[in-house]
Design a protein around this motif. Sequence first.
Motif, mmCIF file in Angstrom:
data_model
loop_
_atom_site.group_PDB
_atom_site.id
_atom_site.type_symbol
_atom_site.label_atom_id
_atom_site.label_comp_id
_atom_site.label_asym_id
_atom_site.label_seq_id
_atom_site.Cartn_x
_atom_site.Cartn_y
_atom_site.Cartn_z
ATOM 1 N N PRO A 1 -10.337 6.145 12.364
ATOM 2 C CA PRO A 1 -9.561 6.254 11.135
ATOM 3 C C PRO A 1 -8.791 7.571 11.015
ATOM 4 N N PHE A 2 -8.821 8.397 12.053
ATOM 5 C CA PHE A 2 -8.115 9.679 11.999
ATOM 6 C C PHE A 2 -6.670 9.502 12.413
ATOM 7 N N CYS A 3 -5.841 10.479 12.036
ATOM 8 C CA CYS A 3 -4.421 10.388 12.380
ATOM 9 C C CYS A 3 -4.137 10.956 13.768
ATOM 10 N N SER A 4 -5.056 11.782 14.282
ATOM 11 C CA SER A 4 -4.801 12.436 15.569
ATOM 12 C C SER A 4 -6.123 12.860 16.203
ATOM 13 N N LYS B 1 -2.907 0.526 5.595
ATOM 14 C CA LYS B 1 -2.906 1.983 5.725
ATOM 15 C C LYS B 1 -4.168 2.546 5.088
ATOM 16 N N VAL B 2 -4.718 3.569 5.744
ATOM 17 C CA VAL B 2 -5.891 4.281 5.229
ATOM 18 C C VAL B 2 -5.579 5.769 5.269
ATOM 19 N N LYS B 3 -6.383 6.557 4.582
ATOM 20 C CA LYS B 3 -6.198 8.009 4.610
ATOM 21 C C LYS B 3 -7.093 8.611 5.686
ATOM 22 N N VAL C 1 -2.588 6.705 7.516
ATOM 23 C CA VAL C 1 -2.662 6.275 8.907
ATOM 24 C C VAL C 1 -2.591 4.759 8.939
ATOM 25 N N GLU C 2 -1.798 4.233 9.827
ATOM 26 C CA GLU C 2 -1.719 2.785 10.025
ATOM 27 C C GLU C 2 -2.980 2.331 10.766
#
Length: 73
Positions: free
Chosen positions: A22-25, A2-4, A12-13
Amino acid sequence: MKVKCPTCQNEVEWKPENKYKPFCSERCRLIDLGEWASESHVIKGESFNQQLTPQIDEFSEDLPPADEDFFKH
């Protein structure tokens, strides 16, 4: 693993299925892109023009003088 997310800091996985890593969306990815485009994010160093100026000056020294009548046609 997981990273931020660099934009919102949510975890974020990190896996191949996450197309925005590396973004969540996509939203966070576009926010980051907009910050780079508006130059809110920059990498410190010389600008591209500053890097080229010595090369352009050096090249210009080798050119013959401009013909005064060239643009009068």
